[in-house]
Design an enzyme around this catalytic site. Structure first.
Site, short mmCIF file in Angstrom:
data_model
loop_
_atom_site.label_atom_id
_atom_site.label_comp_id
_atom_site.label_asym_id
_atom_site.label_seq_id
_atom_site.Cartn_x
_atom_site.Cartn_y
_atom_site.Cartn_z
N ILE A 10 0.43 -1.55 -0.41
CA ILE A 10 0.35 -0.52 -0.40
C ILE A 10 0.78 1.54 0.00
O ILE A 10 0.25 2.46 -0.80
CB ILE A 10 -1.11 0.37 1.13
N GLY A 12 3.65 1.60 -1.77
CA GLY A 12 4.73 1.85 -2.99
C GLY A 12 3.67 2.72 -3.98
O GLY A 12 2.20 3.58 -3.19
N ASP A 14 2.40 1.72 -6.77
CA ASP A 14 0.78 1.32 -7.40
C ASP A 14 -0.11 1.27 -6.41
O ASP A 14 -1.35 1.07 -6.23
CB ASP A 14 1.35 -0.29 -7.86
N SER A 135 5.76 -9.56 -13.51
CA SER A 135 6.19 -8.93 -13.90
C SER A 135 6.99 -8.86 -15.96
O SER A 135 7.56 -9.95 -15.60
CB SER A 135 7.25 -7.71 -13.30
N GLU A 137 9.53 -7.94 -16.19
CA GLU A 137 10.85 -8.45 -16.22
C GLU A 137 11.29 -10.30 -16.69
O GLU A 137 12.32 -10.96 -16.57
CB GLU A 137 11.34 -8.77 -15.34
N TYR A 159 15.46 -10.80 -9.28
CA TYR A 159 14.26 -10.44 -8.87
C TYR A 159 13.30 -10.83 -10.02
O TYR A 159 12.14 -11.28 -10.05
CB TYR A 159 13.90 -8.74 -9.41
N ARG A 194 7.04 7.65 -8.29
CA ARG A 194 7.71 6.64 -8.87
C ARG A 194 9.20 6.43 -7.94
O ARG A 194 8.89 8.03 -7.22
CB ARG A 194 7.82 6.20 -10.19
P1 NAP Z 1 6.91 -0.25 -5.15
O1 NAP Z 1 7.23 1.26 -5.42
O2 NAP Z 1 8.93 -0.22 -4.62
O3 NAP Z 1 6.52 -0.47 -3.61
C1 NAP Z 1 6.28 -1.96 -3.32
C2 NAP Z 1 5.36 -2.43 -2.00
O4 NAP Z 1 6.27 -3.33 -1.48
C3 NAP Z 1 5.63 -0.78 -0.85
O5 NAP Z 1 4.93 -0.62 -0.01
C4 NAP Z 1 6.64 -1.75 0.60
O6 NAP Z 1 6.74 -1.38 1.21
C5 NAP Z 1 6.39 -3.21 0.30
N1 NAP Z 1 7.00 -4.28 0.65
C6 NAP Z 1 8.30 -4.66 0.81
N2 NAP Z 1 8.59 -5.72 1.61
C7 NAP Z 1 7.11 -6.28 1.90
C8 NAP Z 1 7.75 -6.71 2.99
N3 NAP Z 1 8.62 -8.13 3.69
N4 NAP Z 1 6.35 -7.08 3.15
C9 NAP Z 1 4.67 -6.57 2.86
N5 NAP Z 1 5.43 -5.34 1.82
C10 NAP Z 1 6.18 -5.19 1.35
O7 NAP Z 1 6.28 -0.83 -6.24
P2 NAP Z 1 5.45 -0.06 -7.30
O8 NAP Z 1 5.95 0.23 -8.28
O9 NAP Z 1 4.03 0.62 -6.69
O10 NAP Z 1 5.07 -1.80 -7.67
C11 NAP Z 1 4.19 -2.39 -7.26
C12 NAP Z 1 4.15 -3.82 -7.45
O11 NAP Z 1 4.21 -4.24 -9.22
C13 NAP Z 1 5.78 -4.74 -6.97
O12 NAP Z 1 5.73 -6.24 -6.79
C14 NAP Z 1 6.35 -5.13 -8.66
O13 NAP Z 1 7.02 -5.94 -8.65
C15 NAP Z 1 5.54 -4.95 -9.17
N6 NAP Z 1 5.41 -4.64 -10.75
C16 NAP Z 1 5.87 -3.10 -10.89
C17 NAP Z 1 6.30 -2.36 -11.89
C18 NAP Z 1 6.59 -1.19 -12.36
O14 NAP Z 1 6.85 -0.68 -13.43
N7 NAP Z 1 6.10 -0.27 -11.26
C19 NAP Z 1 5.97 -3.91 -12.85
C20 NAP Z 1 5.52 -5.04 -13.26
C21 NAP Z 1 5.81 -5.29 -11.58
P3 NAP Z 1 7.55 -0.63 2.50
O15 NAP Z 1 6.74 0.18 2.55
O16 NAP Z 1 6.92 -1.36 3.89
O17 NAP Z 1 9.05 -0.94 1.75
O1 G4F Z 2 13.37 2.16 -14.27
P1 G4F Z 2 15.05 0.78 -13.86
O2 G4F Z 2 15.33 0.72 -12.35
O3 G4F Z 2 13.38 -0.14 -14.12
P2 G4F Z 2 13.75 -2.10 -14.44
O4 G4F Z 2 15.03 -2.35 -13.78
O5 G4F Z 2 13.19 -1.89 -15.92
O6 G4F Z 2 12.15 -2.78 -13.21
C1 G4F Z 2 11.35 -2.21 -13.37
O7 G4F Z 2 9.77 -2.62 -14.07
C2 G4F Z 2 9.90 -4.19 -13.79
C3 G4F Z 2 8.92 -4.50 -15.24
O8 G4F Z 2 9.69 -4.59 -16.36
C4 G4F Z 2 9.44 -4.39 -13.12
F1 G4F Z 2 8.94 -5.50 -12.66
C5 G4F Z 2 10.21 -4.06 -11.45
O9 G4F Z 2 10.25 -4.17 -10.04
C6 G4F Z 2 10.85 -1.97 -11.85
O10 G4F Z 2 10.01 -1.91 -11.53
O11 G4F Z 2 15.51 0.07 -15.52
C7 G4F Z 2 15.10 0.83 -16.12
C8 G4F Z 2 16.19 0.51 -17.69
C9 G4F Z 2 17.15 -0.89 -16.67
O12 G4F Z 2 17.38 -1.32 -18.03
C10 G4F Z 2 18.69 -0.18 -16.74
O13 G4F Z 2 19.28 -0.90 -16.86
O14 G4F Z 2 17.65 1.37 -16.89
C11 G4F Z 2 18.13 1.63 -17.39
N1 G4F Z 2 19.16 2.41 -16.36
C12 G4F Z 2 20.24 2.80 -16.99
N2 G4F Z 2 21.25 3.80 -16.16
C13 G4F Z 2 19.52 2.56 -15.29
C14 G4F Z 2 20.34 3.70 -14.96
N3 G4F Z 2 18.10 2.37 -14.50
C15 G4F Z 2 18.46 2.56 -12.96
N4 G4F Z 2 17.43 2.36 -12.07
N5 G4F Z 2 19.30 4.06 -12.76
C16 G4F Z 2 20.24 4.30 -13.71
O15 G4F Z 2 20.72 5.14 -13.70
#
Ligand code: NAP
Ligand code: G4F
Length: 344
Positions: A10, A12, A14, A135, A137, A159, A194
């Site tokens: 909650i 995070g 999303d 994801s 990923e 991951y 984010r």
């Molecule tokens: P986020 O901002 O990093 O939020 C992650 C959340 O997980 C936070 O609320 C964190 O809570 C909670 N968490 C971490 N460890 C936990 C634990 N041990 N028990 C319970 N809660 C825990 O991530 P998001 O971008 O909102 O993404 C939401 C979900 O979608 C994640 O599962 C992520 O892997 C997945 N996802 C994200 C993307 C994307 O592009 N954003 C894409 C594909 C999938 P705390 O405040 O306690 O740390």
């Molecule tokens: O923003 P990123 O760290 O996201 P990434 O690794 O794609 O993962 C995110 O999306 C996933 C869904 O596909 C989620 F499952 C995951 O939880 C997360 O939300 O990196 C995006 C790209 C990568 O290829 C990375 O190598 O950006 C490239 N990059 C280049 N310079 C960088 C940087 N990434 C980060 N974080 N920081 C840099 O300085």
């Protein structure tokens, strides 16, 4: 009577958008909160004051059973995870515990509270619907482009491997116990909320600081990586729609449009009339041990079966993020705001 939803993650990005969306749909929303005095709780309370918090941790089975039993939800959204990919090489075991085993624990909590018998299988599935945050990923080193629901997984990080386990165990509980349990295979989605460690937000924050003369350089890793980036506010609508169908199924969610990290930097700097090449430098330590080079979604099923469409395009998304960080950074500069520029 209004539906009851329990959201893990909650605090995070999303979790916040989903809570707002569900409350707007008339839901009663509970958010699982971990740890002692979690500082991020305040952010959610500010955005969505109607959320009720319940203690629990994806590392702790009993706490999840207690939370599901107390809330008696109609829908559970499992968004909790350690979501920053590079951290999964540094703390692989922890990331696997939370992102893989945590899904199993949540499914078990639902199974137990629903009284589903393991020895029998089949079952009526119980009434609680479950969404797992899978994801893109998982596709990793892609075997076809664009990626769809049937594309083979080839994760490139601990991951991605943990998310693949979460994906398959969700499907397994659906097939074993008849649970309405689905995975959203979501591509990258971003917003002003984010985390500052992800590349789009790292860029928008730096652009704001550089424009205001508070920072000189932006260090990045691989500029050639390509992603299908969308707006988080659009993607939470897809999560909700996935739990409203007659039959449970997994869906790919993305825009189908791709950009490189270099494009993202260029567009973000254009928002403030600066040339990115004057400010960006490469830091080789930011390059990952194994990279996901390119991701592009084929969301045909989500579009046709769920009626889902993204509303915000990439340029609008980057502009929204830069604008938000610019106004936050100027407030901080001018008034010494107590909040840091990365908070929301
Ligand atoms: P986020 O901002 O990093 O939020 C992650 C959340 O997980 C936070 O609320 C964190 O809570 C909670 N968490 C971490 N460890 C936990 C634990 N041990 N028990 C319970 N809660 C825990 O991530 P998001 O971008 O909102 O993404 C939401 C979900 O979608 C994640 O599962 C992520 O892997 C997945 N996802 C994200 C993307 C994307 O592009 N954003 C894409 C594909 C999938 P705390 O405040 O306690 O740390
Ligand atoms: O923003 P990123 O760290 O996201 P990434 O690794 O794609 O993962 C995110 O999306 C996933 C869904 O596909 C989620 F499952 C995951 O939880 C997360 O939300 O990196 C995006 C790209 C990568 O290829 C990375 O190598 O950006 C490239 N990059 C280049 N310079 C960088 C940087 N990434 C980060 N974080 N920081 C840099 O300085």
């Amino acid at each position: 009577m209004s539906k009851r939803a329990l959201i893990t993650g909650i605090t995070g990005q999303d979790g916040s958008y989903l809570a707002e969306h569900l409350i707007a749909q008339g839901y009663q929303v509970w958010g699982l909160i971990r740890g002692q005095a979690n500082p991020r709780k305040l952010r959610i309370s500010r955005l969505a004051s109607d959320v009720t918090f319940i203690d629990g941790d994806l590392m702790d089975q009993a706490s999840l059973v207690a939370a599901v039993d107390a809330v008696q939800p109609d829908e559970v959204y499992n968004l909790g995870a350690i979501s920053f990919v590079p951290m999964s090489w540094q703390q692989s075991e922890l990331v696997t515990e939370v992102n893989a085993m945590g899904v199993l624990r949540m499914l078990e909590a639902i199974r137990m509270v629903s009284g589903l018998d393991k020895s029998r299988g089949g079952g009526g599935g119980g009434g609680i619907r479950f969404y797992q945050a899978s994801s893109s990923e998982m596709f990793g080193k892609v075997t076809e482009t664009p990626q769809r629901e049937t594309t083979i997984f080839h994760p490139r990080s601990p991951y991605g491997a943990a998310k693949a386990y979460g994906h398959f165990i969700t499907r397994n509980y659906r097939e074993s116990f008849g649970m309405y349990a689905v995975s959203g295979m979501l591509f990258n989605h971003e917003s002003p909320r984010r985390g500052a460690e992800f590349v789009t937000r790292k860029i928008s924050l730096a652009v704001a600081q550089i424009k205001l003369g508070l920072q000189d350089k932006l260090f990045l890793g691989n500029l050639d990586a390509v992603r299908d980036w969308g707006f988080a506010g659009d993607y939470v609508r897809a999560m909700h729609l996935m739990l409203q169908q007659d039959e449970p199924s997994d869906y790919v969610v993305g825009t189908g449009r791709i950009h490189s990290v270099r494009d993202a930097v260029r567009i973000a700097f254009e928002c403030v009339d600066l040339d990115w090449e004057d400010y960006v430098a490469i830091d080789p330590t930011l390059v990952r041990p194994a990279e996901v080079e390119t991701l592009c979604a084929d969301s045909t099923r989500a579009r046709t079966q769920l009626g889902w469409e993204p509303a915000v395009d990439f340029r609008e998304l980057m502009a929204m993020m830069v604008e938000s960080d610019l106004s936050q950074a100027s407030r901080e500069r001018d008034y010494g705001d107590l909040l840091s520029a990365t908070s929301w």
